[in-house]
Design a protein around this motif. Structure first.
Motif, PDB file in Angstrom:
ATOM      1  N   TYR A  45     -30.692  70.039  60.445  1.00 18.67           N
ATOM      2  CA  TYR A  45     -31.634  70.570  59.471  1.00 18.67           C
ATOM      3  C   TYR A  45     -31.946  69.585  58.346  1.00 18.67           C
ATOM      4  O   TYR A  45     -33.065  69.526  57.850  1.00 18.67           O
ATOM      5  N   HIS A  48     -35.162  67.611  57.600  1.00 15.58           N
ATOM      6  CA  HIS A  48     -36.351  68.199  56.961  1.00 15.58           C
ATOM      7  C   HIS A  48     -36.402  67.890  55.453  1.00 15.58           C
ATOM      8  O   HIS A  48     -37.359  67.270  54.983  1.00 15.58           O
ATOM      9  N   HIS A  72     -34.286  71.821  48.415  1.00 18.63           N
ATOM     10  CA  HIS A  72     -35.255  72.910  48.266  1.00 18.63           C
ATOM     11  C   HIS A  72     -34.977  74.120  49.160  1.00 18.63           C
ATOM     12  O   HIS A  72     -35.399  75.225  48.846  1.00 18.63           O
ATOM     13  N   ASP A  73     -34.274  73.949  50.265  1.00 18.30           N
ATOM     14  CA  ASP A  73     -33.985  75.099  51.130  1.00 18.30           C
ATOM     15  C   ASP A  73     -32.557  75.597  50.998  1.00 18.30           C
ATOM     16  O   ASP A  73     -32.126  76.481  51.734  1.00 18.30           O
ATOM     17  N   ASP A 139     -43.141  70.035  51.188  1.00 17.97           N
ATOM     18  CA  ASP A 139     -42.406  70.861  52.158  1.00 17.97           C
ATOM     19  C   ASP A 139     -43.368  71.356  53.245  1.00 17.97           C
ATOM     20  O   ASP A 139     -43.123  71.237  54.438  1.00 17.97           O
ATOM     21  N   ASN A 143     -43.613  70.549  57.313  1.00 18.70           N
ATOM     22  CA  ASN A 143     -43.600  71.649  58.282  1.00 18.70           C
ATOM     23  C   ASN A 143     -44.839  71.617  59.171  1.00 18.70           C
ATOM     24  O   ASN A 143     -44.755  71.860  60.373  1.00 18.70           O
TER      25      ASN A 143
HETATM   26 MN    MN Z   1     -38.491  73.565  53.683  1.00 16.98          MN
END
Ligand code: MN
Length: 703
Positions: A45, A48, A72-73, A139, A143
């Motif tokens: 992950y 990202h 950020h996540d 972000d 994506n």
């Molecule tokens: Mn994100």
């Protein structure tokens, strides 16, 4: 795939070493927090957030934005809390991460055009720090780049949302590169066939033109170098989505749109722009009427450049843009470019200050250009919103001024909803009507058919619609009552002089009304009822001064209180008068007549102001329930309060408030407030209480 080492390399080119190391630390923090999580592509992950930070690094954003991008996540997808991020990386970063998470949680669904614009505004309004938006855009960009692996339905939803919400936001902020990539990616996902066909056509055309483009380019470079200009010349291609839009809107064929050669020349100074223009115009013949000076007169979103069209060999048109590096950067990155050119102090305030500078810069350019301010106004409003945006339970968005409460919301939905609202839920949680709403809240209003607007709402309703409706309702509800009460009071004043309002000389009355700027007698009577005019003095003034100082006979005839007078009559909280009590009134200058029990201690103090005292009695048809307070002395035993409450409830009376106070080891005082009809009713309740075992004493509380 990007690595942290590659990112560090970029960062070292413009950040201080300790700033770069904070970003690195955030990377390892994120790697650990997301440990075991895998993207749909099969990569860990953390790739990202690393890529998101990379996008921002390419724009040369500050280190706090990059740290926030790494994290950020983390709040959303791992168990880590905002406070933990604050401890590790400082409060500013924690706020940024929290802001991005909140935006991520919002669902932008089923958008009509107007709603889409509101969503854009809501997103901007929710971000107190503009960097939240920049991180969110990065972000979303990553994506979108990696959407290919998602199921098509979900991919299409995200693509639509990107085109509806995020690409217009990027455009508002002048971030053209991001906007164009959003558009191309979104277009390819939503219309894969069309996109593939146009893309293939572009490749095909590129192959054919390659040689010609290179010819023109090297000719331009050679000419400019000869003149001693150090320039960069880039061959330019229209992007996918803009070709598609042009084909659709201008009904041109692909060949027509593509049959243009376009170049951009980047130079070192504004001065050079014009010199280069001169050189180019002597190299190829300019097409008349196609030259535009957007340096002297910038476009409304701040875009600056020189544009010209030349006639190339075989009559092929050549579009040329000439601009400085700074102009190029502003045109590509908009507000984000500001971090590159002015970077020293950090924090949310300076972020907002920079956004303001950016807007200010646009504003100045526009003023010089004398152009329309419409775009600027919309950017300004979005970046420094005076509005909040909240959801109805059905997902509609309402725009309200900052500080608005549920009452404002209720009236914004419908006047009837406002007039009958009793409570509200904010994000499903029961909340007081006075609570200030925030952007992104979902608000639900609970109504009741018997409910009426409350004067206290005026303390916190801020919208004109709510306030005028509340005023209107209160006025209409009470004006008739007020007029009647005012007449009764004024007649008491006249009684001192042995007359009544009806018997007063009309000329005298008219003269008085004119002198005191009243349009109608009713207006005067309302003022009397409200207490802003004292009856005795008013009567005396109307009858004019020569009767001043006469006897006060007849003054004792009391005014009857029915309990339905509206808000011109209120009942004192100090002594809780109930029908059957001997009462006396005090004319307060704001609250109208305040009813006290005649033995009330407070009233004794007011007797010094005897002009304002009014004799009162209860009307025979008095209505309503009145609060009263009882003090019960009971033995200290388990369950006593429950027994008493049951007794009282069985008589159809509710206890509104209850409190206890230990007297000694054996006895306790219980204070209870309840509503009763009158003294007889109260006496029955007190008797029932006295009959309860272990109750020693029941008294009504006088202040
Ligand atoms: Mn994100």
């Amino acid at each position: 795939m990007q690595t942290i080492d590659a990112l560090n390399h970029t960062l070292n080119s413009y950040l201080k070493p300790d700033q770069t190391s904070q970003v690195t630390r955030a990377y390892y923090f994120a790697e650990q927090a997301h440990y075991g999580q895998i993207r749909r592509s099969g990569e860990p992950y953390v790739t990202h957030p690393l890529a998101v930070a990379g996008i921002l690094a390419d724009m040369h954003m500050d280190h706090q934005s990059l740290v926030a991008a790494m994290l950020h996540d983390v709040i959303e997808d791992t168990g880590i809390e905002k406070s933990a991020i604050g401890e590790q990386f400082g409060d500013t970063v924690a706020e940024l991460v929290d802001g991005v998470s909140k935006l991520t949680q919002m669902e932008f669904e089923s958008l009509e055009e107007k709603q889409a614009e509101n969503f854009q505004k809501m997103a901007l309004a929710m971000a107190r720090d503009i960097r939240v938006i920049l991180v969110k855009l990065a972000d979303r960009l990553h994506n979108m780049r990696t959407l290919g692996v998602l199921s098509t339905d979900k991919a299409k939803r995200i693509a639509r949302e990107t085109l509806d919400i995020y690409s217009p936001i990027a455009m508002r902020l002048g971030m053209n590169n991001v906007r164009m990539e959003f558009e191309d990616l979104g277009f390819s996902i939503l219309y894969p066939m069309r996109a593939r066909r146009i893309d293939a056509a572009i490749r095909n055309a590129r192959g054919h033109r390659k040689e010609l483009v290179e010819n023109v380019r090297s000719q331009i470079v050679a000419t400019l170098n000869q003149e001693g200009h150090d320039v960069r010349v880039i061959g330019r291609e229209k992007h996918l989505y803009s070709i598609y839009k042009k084909m659709k809107s201008k009904r041109k064929s692909f060949a027509e749109i593509m049959d243009i050669y376009a170049f951009r020349i980047i130079v070192d100074s504004v001065d050079t722009c014009y010199r280069v223009l001169g050189c180019i115009h002597s190299l190829y013949k300019p097409v008349p009427g196609e030259f535009k000076d957007y340096i002297a007169i910038p476009k409304s979103n701040g875009y600056q450049s020189l544009h010209t069209v030349l006639m190339g060999m075989h009559g092929v048109p050549i579009e040329v843009q000439i601009r400085t590096r700074e102009m190029e950067d502003m045109a590509n990155n908009g507000i984000a470019a500001h971090w590159l050119y002015k970077s020293d102090d950090q924090g949310a305030n300076s972020s907002q200050a920079r956004a303001r500078q950016w807007v200010q810069g646009l504003l100045e350019m526009q003023q010089k250009a004398g152009d329309s301010l419409e775009f600027i106004e919309s950017v300004k409003i979005d970046l420094f919103p005076d509005e909040i945006y909240v959801f109805t339970p059905k997902g509609r968005i309402l725009e309200l001024p900052r500080g608005a409460t549920a009452v404002d919301f209720a009236y914004a939905v419908h006047t009837d909803v406002g007039n009958s609202c009793v409570a509200c839920r904010i994000n499903r949680r029961l909340a007081p009507l006075s609570e200030a709403l925030e952007s992104g809240h979902t608000v639900e209003i609970l109504t009741s058919s018997g409910a009426r607007p409350n004067p206290s709402w005026l303390d916190y309703a801020v919208t004109a619609k709510a306030r005028s409706n509340i005023h209107h309702f209160l006025k209409h509800q009470t004006r008739d009552d007020s007029v009647a009460l005012g007449q009764t009071l004024l007649n008491k004043g006249f009684a001192d002089f042995g007359t009544t309002l009806d018997q007063v000389d009309q000329d005298q009355l008219t003269e008085f009304l004119q002198e005191h700027h009243y349009t109608t007698v009713e207006d005067l009577l309302v003022d009397v009822a409200r207490g802003s005019r004292l009856p005795a003095i008013t009567a005396q003034q109307i009858l004019s001064e020569h009767v001043a100082g006469t006897a006060t006979a007849g003054r004792d005839e009391p005014v009857a209180i029915r309990g339905t007078e509206g808000y011109m009559v209120s009942f004192a909280r100090c002594c809780h008068p109930i029908p059957g009590d001997a009462i006396e009134g005090y004319l307060s200058s704001e609250k109208g007549v305040v009813v006290h029990r005649d033995q009330c201690n407070n009233l004794a103090d007011m007797r010094e102001n005897s002009d304002r005292l009014v004799a009162l009695r209860w009307d025979d048809d008095v209505q309503g329930d009145y609060p009263v307070e009882l003090r019960v002395e009971v033995e200290n035993r388990r369950g006593m309060i429950a027994v008493m409450a049951t007794r009282i409830n069985s008589m159809g009376v509710n206890i509104e408030k209850i409190s206890t106070e230990n007297k000694d080891y054996q006895f306790t005082f219980v204070n209870m407030e309840m509503h009763v009809e009158n003294r007889v009713h109260l006496a029955r309740i007190m008797k029932r209480l006295r009959d309860v075992n272990h109750v020693r004493k029941v008294v009504r509380v006088k202040n």
